[in-house]
Design a protein around this motif. Structure first.
Motif, PDB file in Angstrom:
ATOM      1  N   LEU A  20       2.577  16.191   0.367  1.00  0.00           N
ATOM      2  CA  LEU A  20       2.633  14.746   0.142  1.00  0.00           C
ATOM      3  C   LEU A  20       3.863  14.141   0.810  1.00  0.00           C
ATOM      4  CD1 LEU A  20       1.547  14.742  -3.608  1.00  0.00           C
ATOM      5  CD2 LEU A  20       0.166  14.056  -1.639  1.00  0.00           C
ATOM      6  N   ALA A  33      -5.674  13.110  -2.547  1.00  0.00           N
ATOM      7  CA  ALA A  33      -5.280  13.802  -1.317  1.00  0.00           C
ATOM      8  C   ALA A  33      -5.138  15.301  -1.560  1.00  0.00           C
ATOM      9  CB  ALA A  33      -3.969  13.230  -0.791  1.00  0.00           C
ATOM     10  N   THR A  34      -4.514  15.683  -2.688  1.00  0.00           N
ATOM     11  CA  THR A  34      -4.332  17.117  -2.931  1.00  0.00           C
ATOM     12  C   THR A  34      -5.659  17.787  -3.280  1.00  0.00           C
ATOM     13  OG1 THR A  34      -3.816  16.776  -5.256  1.00  0.00           O
ATOM     14  CG2 THR A  34      -1.962  16.858  -3.739  1.00  0.00           C
ATOM     15  N   MET A  35      -6.663  17.003  -3.658  1.00  0.00           N
ATOM     16  CA  MET A  35      -7.974  17.601  -3.927  1.00  0.00           C
ATOM     17  C   MET A  35      -8.890  17.510  -2.710  1.00  0.00           C
ATOM     18  SD  MET A  35      -8.747  17.070  -7.933  1.00  0.00           S
ATOM     19  CE  MET A  35      -9.084  15.368  -8.020  1.00  0.00           C
ATOM     20  N   GLY A  36      -8.305  17.116  -1.572  1.00  0.00           N
ATOM     21  CA  GLY A  36      -9.076  17.129  -0.332  1.00  0.00           C
ATOM     22  C   GLY A  36     -10.028  15.949  -0.177  1.00  0.00           C
ATOM     23  N   GLN A  64      -2.564  10.274  -4.423  1.00  0.00           N
ATOM     24  CA  GLN A  64      -1.956  11.599  -4.244  1.00  0.00           C
ATOM     25  C   GLN A  64      -2.826  12.671  -4.863  1.00  0.00           C
ATOM     26  OE1 GLN A  64       2.139  11.211  -5.703  1.00  0.00           O
ATOM     27  NE2 GLN A  64       2.758  10.812  -3.599  1.00  0.00           N
ATOM     28  N   LYS A 110       6.651  18.080  -3.766  1.00  0.00           N
ATOM     29  CA  LYS A 110       5.860  17.171  -2.919  1.00  0.00           C
ATOM     30  C   LYS A 110       5.756  17.705  -1.494  1.00  0.00           C
ATOM     31  CE  LYS A 110       5.780  12.820  -5.290  1.00  0.00           C
ATOM     32  NZ  LYS A 110       6.911  12.271  -6.055  1.00  0.00           N
ATOM     33  N   ALA A 149       3.306  20.472  -1.555  1.00  0.00           N
ATOM     34  CA  ALA A 149       1.957  19.913  -1.700  1.00  0.00           C
ATOM     35  C   ALA A 149       1.488  19.206  -0.433  1.00  0.00           C
ATOM     36  CB  ALA A 149       1.924  18.939  -2.879  1.00  0.00           C
ATOM     37  N   ARG A 176      -3.518  23.944  -2.277  1.00  0.00           N
ATOM     38  CA  ARG A 176      -2.303  23.718  -3.081  1.00  0.00           C
ATOM     39  C   ARG A 176      -2.522  22.506  -3.975  1.00  0.00           C
ATOM     40  NH1 ARG A 176       0.260  21.812   1.493  1.00  0.00           N
ATOM     41  NH2 ARG A 176      -1.803  22.156   2.341  1.00  0.00           N
ATOM     42  N   CYS A 177      -3.061  22.707  -5.147  1.00  0.00           N
ATOM     43  CA  CYS A 177      -3.367  21.577  -6.026  1.00  0.00           C
ATOM     44  C   CYS A 177      -2.206  21.291  -6.960  1.00  0.00           C
ATOM     45  CB  CYS A 177      -4.611  21.871  -6.837  1.00  0.00           C
ATOM     46  SG  CYS A 177      -6.086  21.767  -5.828  1.00  0.00           S
ATOM     47  N   VAL A 178      -2.104  20.034  -7.364  1.00  0.00           N
ATOM     48  CA  VAL A 178      -0.971  19.588  -8.162  1.00  0.00           C
ATOM     49  C   VAL A 178      -1.420  19.114  -9.546  1.00  0.00           C
ATOM     50  CG1 VAL A 178       1.010  18.034  -8.239  1.00  0.00           C
ATOM     51  CG2 VAL A 178       0.124  18.800  -6.025  1.00  0.00           C
ATOM     52  N   PRO A 201      -1.528  17.450   2.801  1.00  0.00           N
ATOM     53  CA  PRO A 201      -2.088  17.960   1.543  1.00  0.00           C
ATOM     54  C   PRO A 201      -3.369  18.747   1.770  1.00  0.00           C
ATOM     55  CG  PRO A 201      -2.421  15.576   1.718  1.00  0.00           C
ATOM     56  CD  PRO A 201      -1.627  15.997   2.909  1.00  0.00           C
ATOM     57  N   GLY A 202      -3.668  19.671   0.865  1.00  0.00           N
ATOM     58  CA  GLY A 202      -4.887  20.463   1.005  1.00  0.00           C
ATOM     59  C   GLY A 202      -5.296  21.058  -0.324  1.00  0.00           C
ATOM     60  N   ARG A 203      -6.567  21.442  -0.406  1.00  0.00           N
ATOM     61  CA  ARG A 203      -7.111  21.949  -1.655  1.00  0.00           C
ATOM     62  C   ARG A 203      -6.602  23.338  -2.005  1.00  0.00           C
ATOM     63  NH1 ARG A 203     -12.347  21.370  -3.100  1.00  0.00           N
ATOM     64  NH2 ARG A 203     -12.842  23.264  -1.983  1.00  0.00           N
TER      65      ARG A 203
END
Lengths: 263, 247
Positions: free
Chosen positions: B64, A165-168, A162, B59, B62, B86-88, B82-84
């Motif tokens: 997810l 994924a959020t960091m591309g 996860q 989530k 984000a 919107r970081c978590v 998900p994409g850069r």
């Protein structure tokens, strides 16, 4: 700290030294006849001749290099095949439930067959010698590599993906930069177990009659009644097994920081 | 205190989001028609009891998880997956254990900028989060608070449009949590990040938020919005407590 590390240098040698002492004692007192268990000094002499003797000057003299290179080549080929199949298949069945159910029963069924039962079949398929040995080594070392990789890949914390994924991070990079490093401790155990198994099945394969190799040496010595050479062969195999394990671990640590820092 | 600029689309916009989970014996409404905007430079806390769906909401934002209905847009563009942008920052320790602090911070930005730029960016973000001394430590060698600084630094380096924080300081002791809240506020002061911050702690929401979204559970829905503009934290706390008590 220094006290402890000094002890850890010293400790591993206590048991071998005691065993060697007992062996000397048994031979010198004559409880066991030397044709069953030769004197360690005689074995030492035979080993020196085997390792450094001029080829042809005495039976087994100087054969070490030829035996070792033949055996090392077979282990390397068989183990490489096990790694090439075991790691990708392990990763996929660790991560993809469908593949896991697809392969699980088959692999675990085959795994429970003792490797030695493959020997007759391998001899029919590949004849006596090189190919049979490599096949047995590859088959036997595949299972520990595959099973441990699958466990490692299956246990990687989902949150790491996860984060990725959020960091591309894409799929391919995810496998190489997240999955494999995270599963490295188990992959390392699988590789080390597999390499150990490789040496065991090397000897099995070589017993079938190849001109050179450490297994061939042992079998040949048995027929010639050279108990001393059998023991030399055993000691050399033990040393090579340990040495190759050390080399494997250091190579992994050298090339992968995940192995260096986690395993 | 307000940083609303009022022009253009919201930095983050959530519209009519619904989510139902299948449970044994029936369906569970986790989120029911949740809508809100977060403006550029705003720190919005989503406050609610456990089980109100606030983590599911994060989530979904984000990418997810996907919503059953409704959509999420960033700068006016609907996003899926998900994409850069919107970081978590996750609650638990989600650092890569085989990478040093500096390598963890560099992870997401690697391959997206020149090596020299990456090096100076990592250095800058380590300084910003007070981690310079720990650059070469492994995650297992540093404290929980330090780990969350790393988790923050490694997403800030990506310059996300919205920073999503899922109870990031929930597992820390009170003193460390306060220090982390101050760090976050000073970073926002300097760089005007846009933040959606999930918490169940009224005190935390009162201490850091520009605006608080109070959620209720079963089904998870928005109960009230509270702007902290012109209120001091004590007043915000008592306001929030009375909103949460009132069913």
């Amino acid at each position: 700290m220094t006290k402890r590390s000094r002890a850890s240098v010293f400790l591993p040698w206590i048991v071998p030294i005691c065993l060697l002492g007992a062996w000397f004692w048994v031979c010198r007192t004559g409880i066991v006849p030397t044709y069953l268990l030769p004197d360690p000094m005689d074995i030492g002499k035979s080993a020196l001749v085997y390792l450094f003797g001029e080829v042809g000057s005495a039976p087994y003299a100087g054969r070490f290099v030829a035996d070792l290179s033949a055996s090392t080549g077979r282990v390397a080929m068989g183990f490489a095949a096990a790694v090439v199949f075991g790691i990708p298949m392990g990763v996929v069945s660790g991560r993809v439930p469908i593949v896991r159910s697809l392969l699980g029963t088959t692999v675990n069924g085959l795994r429970s067959v003792p490797g030695i039962s493959w020997l007759p079949l391998a001899m029919v398929w590949f004849g006596v010698g090189m190919k049979t040995t490599v096949f047995l080594v590859a088959l036997a070392s595949f299972f520990p590599v595959y099973v441990n990789t699958a466990i490692g890949a299956g246990n990687v914390d989902f949150i790491l993906y996860q984060v990725g994924a959020t960091m591309g991070v894409g799929r391919i990079r995810g496998v190489f930069d997240i999955l494999l490093p995270a599963a490295m401790p188990q992959i390392m155990s699988g590789l080390r177990l597999g390499l150990g198994t490789s040496w065991a099945y090397l000897v099995l394969g070589e017993l079938t009659g190849v001109p050179f190799g450490l297994g061939a040496l042992i079998m040949d010595a048995r027929m010639m009644g050279r108990i001393d050479m059998i023991i030399v062969g055993i000691v050399v195999i033990a040393a090579m097994g340990r040495l190759s394990d050390l080399l494997l671990s250091s190579a992994m640590r050298f090339f992968f920081r995940s192995a260096r820092r986690m395993a | 205190m307000s940083r609303l600029n009022g022009t253009g689309p919201a930095a983050l916009s959530v519209r009519g989001v619904c989510k139902t989970f299948l449970e044994k014996g029936g369906e569970l409404d986790v989120l029911s028609d949740v809508s809100f905007d977060i403006e550029k430079g705003e720190l919005v806390c989503v406050l609610g009891p456990s089980g109100c769906g606030k983590s599911t909401l994060l989530k979904i934002v984000a990418g997810l998880e996907s919503p059953d209905r409704g959509d999420v847009s960033v700068d006016g563009r609907i996003v899926s997956g998900p994409g850069r942008d919107r970081c978590v920052v996750f609650q638990e320790d989600a650092l890569f254990p085989w990478l040093t602090v500096a390598e963890n911070v560099a992870f997401g930005a690697k391959g997206r900028m020149a090596k020299s730029e990456l090096r100076s960016e990592v250095k800058r973000h380590l300084e910003m989060t007070g981690l310079s001394r720990f650059a070469d430590y492994l995650p297992r060698e540093i404290s929980g608070g330090m780990k969350q600084r790393v988790a923050l630094a490694r997403v800030l380096i990506l310059k996300p449009k919205v920073l999503l924080m899922d109870e990031p300081f929930g597992a820390l002791d009170a003193q460390t949590r306060e220090a982390m809240q101050e760090l976050l506020l000073s970073l926002i002061e300097d760089h005007s990040y846009t933040v959606m911050f999930i918490t169940h702690d009224v005190g935390e929401a009162a201490a850091i938020a520009d605006r608080v979204i109070v959620m209720d559970r079963s089904p998870g829905r928005i109960k009230a919005f509270l702007s902290t503009d012109g209120l001091d934290p004590t007043e915000v706390r008592s306001e929030l407590r009375s909103i949460m008590k009132d069913r």
